[in-house]
Design an enzyme around this catalytic site. Structure first.
Site, short mmCIF file in Angstrom:
data_model
loop_
_atom_site.label_atom_id
_atom_site.label_comp_id
_atom_site.label_asym_id
_atom_site.label_seq_id
_atom_site.Cartn_x
_atom_site.Cartn_y
_atom_site.Cartn_z
N HIS A 243 4.07 1.40 9.18
CA HIS A 243 3.35 1.91 10.29
C HIS A 243 3.71 1.09 11.71
O HIS A 243 3.65 -0.08 11.79
CB HIS A 243 1.90 1.78 10.16
CG HIS A 243 1.08 2.42 9.26
ND1 HIS A 243 0.58 3.61 9.56
CD2 HIS A 243 1.09 2.43 7.99
CE1 HIS A 243 0.08 4.17 8.64
NE2 HIS A 243 0.47 3.47 7.40
N TYR B 204 -8.98 -0.73 5.72
CA TYR B 204 -8.58 -1.84 4.78
C TYR B 204 -7.72 -3.03 5.47
O TYR B 204 -7.86 -4.10 4.94
CB TYR B 204 -7.59 -1.49 3.53
CG TYR B 204 -6.56 -0.64 3.89
CD1 TYR B 204 -5.41 -1.71 4.35
CD2 TYR B 204 -6.32 0.67 3.71
CE1 TYR B 204 -4.07 -1.07 4.49
CE2 TYR B 204 -5.07 1.01 4.00
CZ TYR B 204 -3.89 0.52 4.51
OH TYR B 204 -2.79 0.93 4.88
N GLU B 205 -7.45 -2.68 6.79
CA GLU B 205 -6.50 -3.80 7.64
C GLU B 205 -7.81 -4.84 7.99
O GLU B 205 -7.35 -5.75 8.57
CB GLU B 205 -5.90 -3.39 8.55
CG GLU B 205 -4.74 -2.41 8.15
CD GLU B 205 -4.05 -1.74 9.27
OE1 GLU B 205 -3.06 -2.40 9.61
OE2 GLU B 205 -4.34 -0.67 9.63
N ASN C 97 2.03 10.60 -4.94
CA ASN C 97 1.95 10.21 -6.28
C ASN C 97 0.96 11.06 -6.97
O ASN C 97 0.15 11.56 -6.17
CB ASN C 97 1.78 8.60 -6.28
CG ASN C 97 0.38 8.31 -5.69
OD1 ASN C 97 0.47 8.34 -4.46
ND2 ASN C 97 -0.36 7.97 -6.61
N HIS D 178 2.83 1.23 -3.22
CA HIS D 178 3.31 1.67 -1.77
C HIS D 178 4.79 2.15 -1.88
O HIS D 178 5.18 2.92 -0.93
CB HIS D 178 2.88 0.62 -0.94
CG HIS D 178 2.97 0.95 0.57
ND1 HIS D 178 2.11 1.72 0.80
CD2 HIS D 178 3.74 0.46 1.36
CE1 HIS D 178 2.12 2.10 2.16
NE2 HIS D 178 3.12 1.32 2.62
#
Ligand code: NAG
Length: 289
Positions: free
Chosen positions: A63, A87-88, A242, A256
């Protein structure tokens, strides 16, 4: 959101309006590894998030962290290259801050992309899923970006979400994909948001399938909720990067790198799609925008 927060949003919007002549009607939020979408714009002006007053800054790998203003043919757009994730450690208010900035910039339509894992057995890696509905799992747990004081300048206290994903935009997207020869990769389904950063367990995947989710990811829903609150028209699409692991004997593990690899392979198709799609939106909606 405490009273006063929204005045920061106005300061941010005014700061940007003073620094670019672009007056976007369409905003694009780029998902994991999809920052290349910003490359479709001409006449670009970039603002690193760290330069924009009161704007959050991005930390996730893949990002970039830039707000890019530009033109697509003659159409003025703004693109978030890198988004903010719950989640950051950001609050839901921070995650959705840019959407309210877009609203104050005069944006009418929001396009959101993300990378997602497939729960639906008929999906394949590399498919595109038009999001027709969502399951706001963090919302079930009290993490809704609209919790707290409601500022009527943006929208009503109890906004409707049953019409969150604009059916006309989805129809246009299908037509665009068909013309581009992408229809065999095109799915339409329900996106479920989990907070992350952990990928899902096998038992969790089974729960989500039972609930009717076709794909699962860690973004998009907060931005869509806030966009609908302030009346933006929303289109959202997942790139299936995925297939979630559903079998205890499987050696597959979600990671990831796989997400970033798949997006790299499909970036060109996606860029062309977004370019054609936005042109279609302007051709079809411009009068009403
Ligand atoms: C999976 O996707 C297909 C094609 O979009 C759809 O027809 C089907 O209902 C979905 N399956 C489940 C279990 O939701």
């Amino acid at each position: 959101m405490f009273p006063g927060d929204n005045d920061y949003i106005k300061l941010t919007a005014d700061w940007l309006l003073e620094r670019t002549k672009i007056r976007p009607k369409v905003a694009i939020i780029c998902g994991s590894g999809l920052g290349g979408l910003a490359e479709v714009l001409d006449d670009k002006t970039d603002f690193p998030y760290s330069d924009i007053p009161h704007f959050p800054t991005s930390t996730a790998p893949g990002h970039a962290g830039q707000l890019v203003f530009g033109r697509l043919e003659d159409h003025e757009c703004v693109c978030m290259k890198g988004r903010f994730h719950f989640y950051e450690g950001y609050s839901m208010h921070k995650v959705t801050y840019p959407v309210r900035v877009f609203f104050l910039l005069g944006v009418k339509t929001l396009i959101v992309t993300n990378a997602a894992g497939a729960l639906n057995g008929s999906y394949k890696v590399g498919d595109f899923m038009l999001i027709k509905d969502h399951i706001n799992m963090p919302g079930f747990a009290g993490q809704n970006p609209l919790c707290g004081h409601n500022d009527e300048r943006f929208g009503v206290r109890f906004p409707c979400m049953s019409d969150a994903y604009d059916p006309d935009l989805r129809a246009l997207a299908k037509q665009t994909a068909k013309e581009q020869g992408l229809d065999r990769f095109l799915k339409q389904g329900v996106y479920c948001m989990l907070s992350g950063p952990t990928f899902e367990t096998i038992a969790e995947c089974k729960v989500l399938q039972t609930l009717g989710a076709d794909a699962v990811g860690m973004s998009t829903v907060p931005e869509v909720v806030v966009a609908r609150h302030c009346g933006l028209r929303v289109f959202a699409m997942s790139l299936i990067t995925n297939i979630v692991v559903r079998d205890y004997d499987s050696n597959e593990k979600a990671n990831h790198e796989e997400v970033l690899e798949t997006t790299a392979l499909r970036t060109e198709d996606l860029q062309t799609f977004i370019r054609n799609f936005i042109t279609k939106i302007y051709d079809n909606y411009w009068v009403s925008l």
